[in-house]
Motif scaffolding. Structure first.
Motif, PDB file in Angstrom:
ATOM      1  N   UNK A 166      69.151   2.932  -7.108  1.00  0.00           N
ATOM      2  CA  UNK A 166      69.545   3.778  -8.217  1.00  0.00           C
ATOM      3  C   UNK A 166      68.770   5.084  -8.242  1.00  0.00           C
ATOM      4  N   UNK A 167      69.486   6.195  -8.414  1.00  0.00           N
ATOM      5  CA  UNK A 167      68.866   7.512  -8.509  1.00  0.00           C
ATOM      6  C   UNK A 167      69.418   8.215  -9.742  1.00  0.00           C
ATOM      7  N   UNK A 168      68.506   8.686 -10.600  1.00  0.00           N
ATOM      8  CA  UNK A 168      68.880   9.418 -11.810  1.00  0.00           C
ATOM      9  C   UNK A 168      68.375  10.860 -11.661  1.00  0.00           C
ATOM     10  N   UNK A 169      69.295  11.810 -11.698  1.00  0.00           N
ATOM     11  CA  UNK A 169      68.966  13.227 -11.534  1.00  0.00           C
ATOM     12  C   UNK A 169      69.130  13.954 -12.865  1.00  0.00           C
ATOM     13  N   UNK A 170      68.086  14.695 -13.256  1.00  0.00           N
ATOM     14  CA  UNK A 170      68.138  15.465 -14.499  1.00  0.00           C
ATOM     15  C   UNK A 170      67.275  16.711 -14.356  1.00  0.00           C
ATOM     16  N   UNK A 171      67.900  17.871 -14.476  1.00  0.00           N
ATOM     17  CA  UNK A 171      67.186  19.151 -14.436  1.00  0.00           C
ATOM     18  C   UNK A 171      66.272  19.266 -13.215  1.00  0.00           C
ATOM     19  N   UNK A 172      66.774  18.839 -12.066  1.00  0.00           N
ATOM     20  CA  UNK A 172      66.001  18.939 -10.841  1.00  0.00           C
ATOM     21  C   UNK A 172      64.999  17.824 -10.633  1.00  0.00           C
ATOM     22  N   UNK A 173      64.824  16.948 -11.605  1.00  0.00           N
ATOM     23  CA  UNK A 173      63.903  15.821 -11.488  1.00  0.00           C
ATOM     24  C   UNK A 173      64.684  14.568 -11.076  1.00  0.00           C
ATOM     25  N   UNK A 174      64.063  13.758 -10.217  1.00  0.00           N
ATOM     26  CA  UNK A 174      64.717  12.561  -9.694  1.00  0.00           C
ATOM     27  C   UNK A 174      63.887  11.333 -10.049  1.00  0.00           C
ATOM     28  N   UNK A 175      64.553  10.342 -10.618  1.00  0.00           N
ATOM     29  CA  UNK A 175      63.926   9.057 -10.916  1.00  0.00           C
ATOM     30  C   UNK A 175      64.659   7.976 -10.133  1.00  0.00           C
ATOM     31  N   UNK A 176      63.915   7.209  -9.341  1.00  0.00           N
ATOM     32  CA  UNK A 176      64.513   6.132  -8.557  1.00  0.00           C
ATOM     33  C   UNK A 176      64.271   4.790  -9.247  1.00  0.00           C
ATOM     34  N   UNK A 177      65.316   3.969  -9.255  1.00  0.00           N
ATOM     35  CA  UNK A 177      65.217   2.656  -9.875  1.00  0.00           C
ATOM     36  C   UNK A 177      66.107   1.674  -9.110  1.00  0.00           C
ATOM     37  N   UNK A 178      65.525   0.694  -8.444  1.00  0.00           N
ATOM     38  CA  UNK A 178      66.343  -0.286  -7.717  1.00  0.00           C
ATOM     39  C   UNK A 178      66.923  -1.335  -8.660  1.00  0.00           C
ATOM     40  N   UNK A 179      68.082  -1.844  -8.285  1.00  0.00           N
ATOM     41  CA  UNK A 179      68.734  -2.914  -9.038  1.00  0.00           C
ATOM     42  C   UNK A 179      68.925  -4.117  -8.114  1.00  0.00           C
ATOM     43  N   UNK A 234      70.425   8.885 -24.172  1.00  0.00           N
ATOM     44  CA  UNK A 234      70.063   7.719 -23.366  1.00  0.00           C
ATOM     45  C   UNK A 234      71.283   7.204 -22.619  1.00  0.00           C
ATOM     46  N   UNK A 235      71.001   6.532 -21.500  1.00  0.00           N
ATOM     47  CA  UNK A 235      72.065   5.949 -20.675  1.00  0.00           C
ATOM     48  C   UNK A 235      71.566   4.608 -20.160  1.00  0.00           C
ATOM     49  N   UNK A 236      72.315   3.562 -20.474  1.00  0.00           N
ATOM     50  CA  UNK A 236      71.967   2.207 -20.042  1.00  0.00           C
ATOM     51  C   UNK A 236      73.071   1.682 -19.132  1.00  0.00           C
ATOM     52  N   UNK A 237      72.678   1.007 -18.060  1.00  0.00           N
ATOM     53  CA  UNK A 237      73.659   0.458 -17.130  1.00  0.00           C
ATOM     54  C   UNK A 237      73.195  -0.919 -16.677  1.00  0.00           C
ATOM     55  N   UNK A 238      74.147  -1.824 -16.537  1.00  0.00           N
ATOM     56  CA  UNK A 238      73.864  -3.185 -16.069  1.00  0.00           C
ATOM     57  C   UNK A 238      74.917  -3.586 -15.042  1.00  0.00           C
ATOM     58  N   UNK A 239      74.456  -4.132 -13.923  1.00  0.00           N
ATOM     59  CA  UNK A 239      75.352  -4.582 -12.863  1.00  0.00           C
ATOM     60  C   UNK A 239      75.554  -6.092 -12.963  1.00  0.00           C
ATOM     61  N   UNK A 240      76.825  -6.471 -13.099  1.00  0.00           N
ATOM     62  CA  UNK A 240      77.174  -7.889 -13.118  1.00  0.00           C
ATOM     63  C   UNK A 240      77.985  -8.276 -11.893  1.00  0.00           C
ATOM     64  N   UNK A 241      77.623  -7.698 -10.745  1.00  0.00           N
ATOM     65  CA  UNK A 241      78.401  -7.899  -9.514  1.00  0.00           C
ATOM     66  C   UNK A 241      77.788  -8.941  -8.594  1.00  0.00           C
ATOM     67  N   UNK A 242      76.607  -9.448  -8.936  1.00  0.00           N
ATOM     68  CA  UNK A 242      75.846 -10.246  -7.986  1.00  0.00           C
ATOM     69  C   UNK A 242      76.435 -11.638  -7.764  1.00  0.00           C
ATOM     70  N   UNK A 243      77.258 -12.116  -8.688  1.00  0.00           N
ATOM     71  CA  UNK A 243      77.948 -13.386  -8.446  1.00  0.00           C
ATOM     72  C   UNK A 243      78.928 -13.255  -7.286  1.00  0.00           C
ATOM     73  N   UNK A 244      79.491 -12.063  -7.111  1.00  0.00           N
ATOM     74  CA  UNK A 244      80.422 -11.833  -6.019  1.00  0.00           C
ATOM     75  C   UNK A 244      79.711 -11.415  -4.725  1.00  0.00           C
ATOM     76  N   UNK A 245      78.689 -10.580  -4.850  1.00  0.00           N
ATOM     77  CA  UNK A 245      78.023 -10.058  -3.652  1.00  0.00           C
ATOM     78  C   UNK A 245      76.977 -11.010  -3.090  1.00  0.00           C
ATOM     79  N   UNK A 284      68.930  -6.499 -13.043  1.00  0.00           N
ATOM     80  CA  UNK A 284      70.268  -5.906 -12.954  1.00  0.00           C
ATOM     81  C   UNK A 284      70.518  -4.712 -13.864  1.00  0.00           C
ATOM     82  N   UNK A 285      69.570  -4.369 -14.766  1.00  0.00           N
ATOM     83  CA  UNK A 285      69.858  -3.311 -15.732  1.00  0.00           C
ATOM     84  C   UNK A 285      68.689  -2.346 -15.861  1.00  0.00           C
ATOM     85  N   UNK A 286      68.985  -1.188 -16.482  1.00  0.00           N
ATOM     86  CA  UNK A 286      67.962  -0.167 -16.684  1.00  0.00           C
ATOM     87  C   UNK A 286      68.413   0.768 -17.786  1.00  0.00           C
TER      88      UNK A 286
END
Length: 258
Positions: A174-187, A155-166, A192-194
């Protein structure tokens, strides 16, 4: 004179009527350009390439966004040179490590101090110092790599805490690539996390590959032992040959002296 004035006024009114669509079009075009630039400035992206024992995390920001993270224009001339951008790399990496949080297999990790930067415009090394109008159109890749050798990446979890600045308008594709399969996830500031689950632990083909992989080191160690023994025998044999030659040479010298 009055007639001339009236004609002149009519001409002015006519010209104004003709110019009105042009003015409206110009204002609309300016508004669309400004809107497009603002939208472009607030877009970033994430691309994660996932393998059984490796993760590549690629973050893409434009210069406008990076200037919100750290100070890049060190001399304050409202322009950014490639030298200034290079000098700012450690600060950018430090900021991202503090504001982009990750977990691998539900264990806290860091993006890492080692990152590769890529400038995504032609002839970047020859680019003149860039003005503020160019910031939104100049994109930079920041790439981090994680090697997970002791177990599968489950598993891989990521969270963006940049929005106070941006600001809240910032979006990250967000694009996750695995074995030719693509999963898109906007942040966004609202999402902010997935958490991405790889499914490797339940994949029989991956499990078989892991079993084969676990057996390889034992075979390699056995061949290493055999190779070392063979090398030792060769060395001993070589020394024996050299010693025999040396004895023959000594005998010949003694006979020659006699």
């Amino acid at each position: 004179m009055q007639l001339l004035t009236t004609n002149a006024a009519a001409q002015i009114i006519g010209v104004a009527a003709m110019m009105r669509p042009i003015v409206v079009f110009a204002l609309l075009s300016f508004s669309l350009v400004q809107s497009a630039q603002a939208h472009l400035a607030d877009e970033s992206s994430l691309r994660v390439k996932i393998e059984p024992h490796r993760l590549e995390t690629r973050l893409t920001f434009n210069l406008f966004t990076l200037t919100r993270f750290v100070k890049i224009d060190s001399d304050g001339d409202t322009k950014i040179s490639l030298a200034e951008l290079t000098e700012a790399e450690p600060g950018i990496v430090d900021y991202l490590n503090k504001h982009v949080l990750i977990q691998i297999n539900q264990q806290r990790a860091a993006l890492g101090a080692q990152a590769r930067f890529a400038w995504l415009w032609p002839n970047a090394s020859e680019t003149a110092p860039m003005t503020e109008l160019e910031y939104a159109a100049r994109n930079v890749d920041v790439i981090f790599v994680h090697e997970v050798k002791d177990r599968l990446v489950e598993s891989f979890w990521i969270e963006f805490g940049i929005f106070d600045q941006t600001g809240p308008m910032q979006t990250i594709r967000g694009i996750f690539e695995q074995e030719g399969q693509v999963t898109e996830m906007p942040f966004s500031a609202q999402e902010p996390d997935f958490l991405y689950a790889t499914g490797y632990a339940d994949d029989p083909f991956v499990q078989k590959a892991e079993e084969d992989r676990a057996q390889v080191p034992r075979g390699q160690r056995w061949w290493m032992v055999r190779a070392m023994v063979l090398i030792a025998l060769l060395v001993l044999g070589r020394r024996s040959v050299l010693a025999a030659r040396a004895r023959k040479a000594v005998t010949r010298r003694r006979r020659a002296r006699r």
